[in-house]
Design a protein around this motif. Structure first.
Motif: not given
Length: 237
Positions: A36-49, A77-80, A89-95
């Motif tokens: 579900e988190l793969r493109p085209p729905r989510f791209r770049g850092t939006a996937r991590l967010g 873990y999530l990026t891996s 990135i240390a906070s959700v706001t920065s995403l």
């Protein structure tokens, strides 16, 4: 519900010492989640967010912006799992560059895990539950904790601390007032005065504590001395 989940429900911070096992068991991404988190729905850092929104809501009952920070072991873990490079990135706001994207991700996460926000329909139910819990709660904080688990069990996003605390204070005060009214109705004034006098009298021994302070002291570790102390308190009451 896993005991690991119970540790995090209602918490406003996550422990920095969060273990790899806890991350995998409580905040893990399934194969379906990753799809579900793969493109085209989510791209770049939006996937991590979006991934952060999903796992945090599922494990804690809150959106991640309610937390002061994200443990590095969780981000690693999530990026891996997403096949992304490690991030600092240390906070959700920065995403997020804008609030609209964050709101869209929160809505997606709620739909994904089957959570709903507390609204005009469910808020009265929460108030009723708080009224029931207040009969056995020992404090406002205890009442808040019970309400958080009640919300989580019903797949409702936990409101902010101030909202829950205000509702808990109201319910706790109503229960206290009802108890006081019952005592005044059922107990003779002389017995009430005698009980109050005893509660505020000094106990013998070191410390100079009152009977009431002694009764409020939480029990110690399991053992014969603790059992004896608790038995004395029951007899006193």
């Amino acid at each position: 519900m896993s005991s690991y989940y119970l540790r995090f429900v209602g918490a406003d911070t996550l422990p920095k010492s969060l273990s790899k096992r806890e991350v995998e068991e409580c905040f893990g991404l399934s194969i379906e989640d990753i799809q579900e988190l793969r493109p085209p729905r989510f791209r770049g850092t939006a996937r991590l967010g979006a991934a952060v929104q999903l796992v945090m809501l599922r494990a804690t009952g809150r959106h991640p912006d309610a937390f002061s920070g994200l443990p590095s072991v969780l981000l690693r873990y999530l990026t891996s799992a997403l096949g992304m490079h490690a991030t600092d990135i240390a906070s959700v706001t920065s995403l997020y560059k804008d609030k609209d994207t964050r709101y869209e991700h929160q809505l997606w996460a709620r739909e994904r895990v089957g959570f709903a926000v507390v609204d005009d329909t469910t808020k009265p139910l929460l108030a009723d539950a708080l009224g029931e819990f207040s009969a056995s709660a020992v404090s406002v904080d205890d009442l808040i904790q019970q309400s958080e688990h009640w919300l989580f069990d019903r797949r409702l996003v936990l409101p902010g601390d101030r909202t829950l605390r205000d509702m808990a204070r109201t319910a706790f005060a109503e229960q206290e007032n009802a108890a006081i009214a019952a005592v005044r109705t059922c107990a003779p004034p002389k017995q009430v005065l005698a009980a109050l006098s005893h509660a505020f009298s000094k106990r013998s021994g070191p410390g100079g504590h009152t009977v009431l302070e002694w009764l409020r002291t939480p029990p110690g570790k399991h053992g014969q001395l603790t059992l004896s102390e608790v038995t004395k308190k029951i007899e006193c009451l």
